[in-house]
Design an enzyme around this catalytic site. Structure first.
Site, short mmCIF file in Angstrom:
data_model
loop_
_atom_site.label_atom_id
_atom_site.label_comp_id
_atom_site.label_asym_id
_atom_site.label_seq_id
_atom_site.Cartn_x
_atom_site.Cartn_y
_atom_site.Cartn_z
N ASP A 292 -18.82 13.92 3.66
CA ASP A 292 -18.73 15.11 4.50
C ASP A 292 -20.11 15.50 5.03
OD1 ASP A 292 -16.14 14.99 3.76
OD2 ASP A 292 -16.10 16.90 2.66
N ALA A 293 -21.12 15.36 4.18
CA ALA A 293 -22.47 15.74 4.58
C ALA A 293 -22.98 14.84 5.71
CB ALA A 293 -23.40 15.67 3.38
N GLU A 294 -22.71 13.54 5.60
CA GLU A 294 -23.14 12.61 6.66
C GLU A 294 -22.42 12.91 7.98
OE1 GLU A 294 -24.01 8.32 4.75
OE2 GLU A 294 -22.16 9.22 4.04
N TYR A 295 -21.14 13.26 7.86
CA TYR A 295 -20.35 13.60 9.04
C TYR A 295 -20.91 14.84 9.72
CZ TYR A 295 -16.32 15.00 11.86
OH TYR A 295 -15.50 15.38 12.89
N ASP A 296 -21.27 15.83 8.90
CA ASP A 296 -21.83 17.08 9.44
C ASP A 296 -23.11 16.81 10.24
OD1 ASP A 296 -19.77 18.45 8.33
OD2 ASP A 296 -20.90 19.20 6.60
N GLU B 206 -9.22 32.12 -8.39
CA GLU B 206 -8.43 30.90 -8.54
C GLU B 206 -9.35 29.69 -8.38
OE1 GLU B 206 -5.40 30.97 -5.48
OE2 GLU B 206 -5.02 33.10 -5.80
N LYS C 178 -10.63 26.43 -6.81
CA LYS C 178 -10.43 25.89 -5.47
C LYS C 178 -10.08 24.41 -5.60
CE LYS C 178 -12.46 25.97 -0.85
NZ LYS C 178 -12.16 24.63 -0.42
N ASP D 263 -9.33 20.70 -4.72
CA ASP D 263 -9.79 19.80 -3.66
C ASP D 263 -8.64 18.86 -3.30
OD1 ASP D 263 -11.38 18.62 -1.83
OD2 ASP D 263 -12.73 17.65 -3.26
N ARG E 240 -1.68 21.72 7.42
CA ARG E 240 -2.34 22.82 8.11
C ARG E 240 -2.54 22.51 9.60
NH1 ARG E 240 -8.09 25.56 6.61
NH2 ARG E 240 -8.94 23.64 7.44
N GLU F 103 -1.76 23.84 -2.42
CA GLU F 103 -2.58 22.65 -2.28
C GLU F 103 -1.91 21.49 -3.02
OE1 GLU F 103 -5.20 23.51 -0.52
OE2 GLU F 103 -6.69 21.90 -0.73
N TYR G 281 -0.29 29.10 -4.00
CA TYR G 281 -1.20 30.24 -4.10
C TYR G 281 -1.03 31.31 -3.04
CZ TYR G 281 -3.90 26.98 -1.09
OH TYR G 281 -4.29 26.09 -0.13
N LYS H 54 -10.16 36.48 -4.15
CA LYS H 54 -9.32 37.21 -3.21
C LYS H 54 -9.20 38.67 -3.63
CE LYS H 54 -6.59 33.03 -2.54
NZ LYS H 54 -5.34 32.31 -2.79
N LYS I 215 -18.54 27.99 -3.93
CA LYS I 215 -18.57 26.54 -4.16
C LYS I 215 -19.44 26.20 -5.38
CE LYS I 215 -16.97 23.99 -1.26
NZ LYS I 215 -16.99 23.69 0.14
N CYS J 65 -15.47 -16.99 -5.06
CA CYS J 65 -15.02 -16.09 -6.12
C CYS J 65 -15.86 -16.33 -7.38
CB CYS J 65 -13.54 -16.34 -6.42
SG CYS J 65 -12.95 -15.45 -7.87
N CYS K 115 -13.28 -17.87 -10.27
CA CYS K 115 -12.66 -19.21 -10.22
C CYS K 115 -13.37 -20.17 -9.28
CB CYS K 115 -11.19 -19.10 -9.84
SG CYS K 115 -10.93 -18.70 -8.11
N CYS L 168 -10.57 -13.58 -2.66
CA CYS L 168 -10.52 -14.91 -3.27
C CYS L 168 -9.20 -15.55 -2.88
CB CYS L 168 -10.62 -14.75 -4.79
SG CYS L 168 -10.02 -16.19 -5.70
N CYS M 9 -6.73 -18.41 -10.05
CA CYS M 9 -7.83 -17.49 -10.38
C CYS M 9 -7.44 -16.64 -11.57
CB CYS M 9 -8.16 -16.60 -9.19
SG CYS M 9 -9.49 -15.44 -9.56
S1 IVH Z 1 -6.20 30.51 -0.08
C1 IVH Z 1 -6.68 32.61 3.84
N1 IVH Z 1 -6.51 29.49 -2.48
O1 IVH Z 1 -9.36 25.70 0.55
C2 IVH Z 1 -6.78 31.90 2.55
N2 IVH Z 1 -7.06 28.13 -0.62
O2 IVH Z 1 -11.59 26.25 2.32
C3 IVH Z 1 -5.91 30.71 2.53
N3 IVH Z 1 -7.79 25.86 -1.22
O3 IVH Z 1 -7.51 25.75 3.53
C4 IVH Z 1 -6.20 29.75 1.49
N4 IVH Z 1 -7.56 26.08 -3.40
O4 IVH Z 1 -6.74 24.18 1.65
C5 IVH Z 1 -6.63 29.29 -1.17
N5 IVH Z 1 -6.66 28.70 -4.66
C6 IVH Z 1 -6.79 28.50 -3.35
C7 IVH Z 1 -7.23 27.26 -2.83
C8 IVH Z 1 -7.36 27.12 -1.46
C9 IVH Z 1 -7.89 25.25 -2.41
C10 IVH Z 1 -8.12 25.21 0.06
C11 IVH Z 1 -7.14 25.45 1.17
C12 IVH Z 1 -7.90 26.15 2.26
C13 IVH Z 1 -9.30 25.72 1.95
C14 IVH Z 1 -10.30 26.70 2.52
#
Ligand code: IVH
Length: 480
Positions: A37-41, A120, A122, A124, A143, A177, A225, A287, A311, A405, A408, A423, A429
């Protein structure tokens, strides 16, 4: 401005746009990115810089004009009942205290009024929205660009823990998720020759399948969630309780906190637990618990004001790459593996890292003896982010990928548009035969309980099994 410079910039701009489009395809359509992700950014930033300097390069369909990713044309489209937004990121403690201060200010709260925050992990993974009409699962979507998602209704139905009927009569969208556990990811990737870089991509690639039978064969889980519109509950904590009662999976680590100290203590606790969790998390989501307050705060274009993603720091470490060895998989794919000087990353000692394929070694210019930056994206298999070129020794040597290989001695051939060199030895093999035997007894195939990889290796070494059929001829005393 010399015309020459502008022409050069135009060439660079077009090359960059092409490169980014290529990586977008890999990420969104193939669910198999080749860069971090960092390289993409960094690529994106370069493109934006060029557009700032030469606004005339920009057109209506420039990559910088698009928000999120349009749903793939391969899928039918589903309109969300309400937008699926993103969340603002925070990294430092100060970002969290600022968030709480902003909430107080926005709502004009008195000093003695407490702000409860629902926290909560987060996850991935890949977000989804499942619509229930009259208590029945009616549609599900990714999404997409936040307004319109890809129709994954049949795919979502294959997740056994997601109820197809609920005791709620109205029309609601349950959001959450989808993720894959580390263990499931490891065995899937073994089956698919290391196709997926991490559990997130594996989950996304599995859910975004045109053939739902493929999804059905992939072990997916989810946490719910969010509900739109609400169930009638007044808070997030009660909504999560209600989701659980209706039969949805909710994260047992969710917690209601009543002040920042509790929030930070909880963050530390979950961060410490992270290496032992069976799935990837990349931070915490905070939240505002009260929905009336959430409504008053509202949202910006892409993110609500009432939520923050705190994060976790990247789990990185530097170490020396001592050697590169080759593993031969069930289908003969030669996978290069980095042998590392042991180092602790995110609480786990790491001695090996996958290098994916020969292009990856070339692209990152990885040499034996190099100091490399390692990263665990939370997942089990660590990745090499980059080489620390400042520390490259004169003795560092380039790796020559074998054309035969190592097990083998047969030719190892790379077909056009294949990332892997394979191979061609097939059943001559030993590596392929043993890997096939391991696969045969595994959960994805015959699922022979009590017969694991190590047993297969031992039986093979003892000359007891050569083919899958031999497994069924094993005698009781041989097993003991
Ligand atoms: S709430 C408006 N809760 O993180 C809030 N999102 O960076 C809607 N995600 O698009 C999302 N765990 O795909 C919420 N406990 C959690 C989550 C979560 C992972 C993801 C989700 C969101 C992205 C935002």
């Amino acid at each position: 401005m010399p015309l020459f410079d502008k022409e050069k910039a135009r060439d660079e701009y077009e090359a960059l746009a092409k490169e980014i489009a290529h990586h977008d395809r890999l990420y969104y359509q193939n669910d198999a990115p080749e860069i971090s992700d960092a390289e993409y950014d960094i690529l994106r930033k370069k493109l934006e810089k060029l557009e700032e300097k030469y606004p005339e390069f920009k057109t209506a369909d420039s990559l910088t004009q698009k928000v999120g990713a349009a749903p793939s044309s391969k899928f039918d489209k589903v309109q969300h009942l309400a937008p699926m937004l993103s969340i603002a990121n925070g990294f430092a403690r100060e970002d969290v205290t600022d968030f709480i201060d902003r909430i107080r200010k926005f709502l004009g709260l008195a000093d003695d009024e407490k702000v409860e925050i629902f926290t909560e992990p987060k996850i991935d993974g890949l977000s989804f929205s499942a619509r229930y009409v009259g208590g029945k699962l009616a549609a599900a979507a990714t999404r997409g660009d936040g307004v319109t998602g890809e129709d994954i209704t049949e795919n979502i139905r294959t997740i056994k823990t997601l109820p197809v009927e609920i005791d709620f009569a109205g029309e609601v969208e349950i959001r959450g998720e989808v993720y894959m556990t580390h263990a499931d990811f490891a065995s899937l990737n073994e089956r698919e020759d290391g196709k997926f870089a991490n559990p997130r991509n594996a989950a996304a690639g599995s859910l975004r399948q045109l053939d739902a039978n493929v999804t059905a064969s992939r072990p997916l889980n989810y946490f719910a969630y969010n509900v739109v519109p609400e169930f009638g509950e007044a808070t997030q904590v009660d909504t999560i309780k209600k989701l659980k009662k209706l039969g949805f999976q909710t994260n047992p680590l969710n917690k209601l906190c009543s002040n920042v100290d509790e929030i930070f203590a909880n963050y530390e606790e979950i961060y410490a637990k992270r290496p032992t969790l069976p799935y990837d998390i990349d931070g915490m989501v905070y939240k505002v618990n009260r929905f009336d307050w959430q409504r008053r705060m509202g949202a910006l274009a892409r993110t609500p004001r009432w939520a923050l993603a705190h994060k976790f720091p990247a789990q990185q470490a530097k170490t020396v790459l001592e050697d590169i060895i080759i593993q031969v998989g069930r289908t003969g794919a030669l996978t290069p593996v980095a042998v590392l000087k042991p180092v602790t990353v995110g609480g786990v000692v790491v001695q090996r890292a996958t290098l994916h394929n020969e292009d990856e070694i070339e692209r990152k210019d990885i040499r034996i003896g190099d100091t490399v930056v390692l990263q665990r994206a939370g997942d089990v298999i660590p990745q090499i982010v980059e080489v620390d070129l400042a520390q490259r020794a004169a003795s560092a040597r380039k790796y020559k990928f074998p054309s035969t290989c190592p097990v083998c001695g047969s030719d190892a051939v790379r077909e056009e548009d294949e990332a892997a060199r394979r191979c061609v030895g097939g059943l001559i093999c030993e590596a392929q035969v043993v890997e096939r035997l391991k696969h045969f007894v595994s959960r994805q195939a015959f699922d022979i309980e009590g017969l694991g990889e190590q047993n297969i290796i031992n039986f093979w070494n003892d000359g007891l099994i050569k083919t899958p059929a031999d497994i069924f001829r094993l005698k009781r005393e041989q097993l003991l």
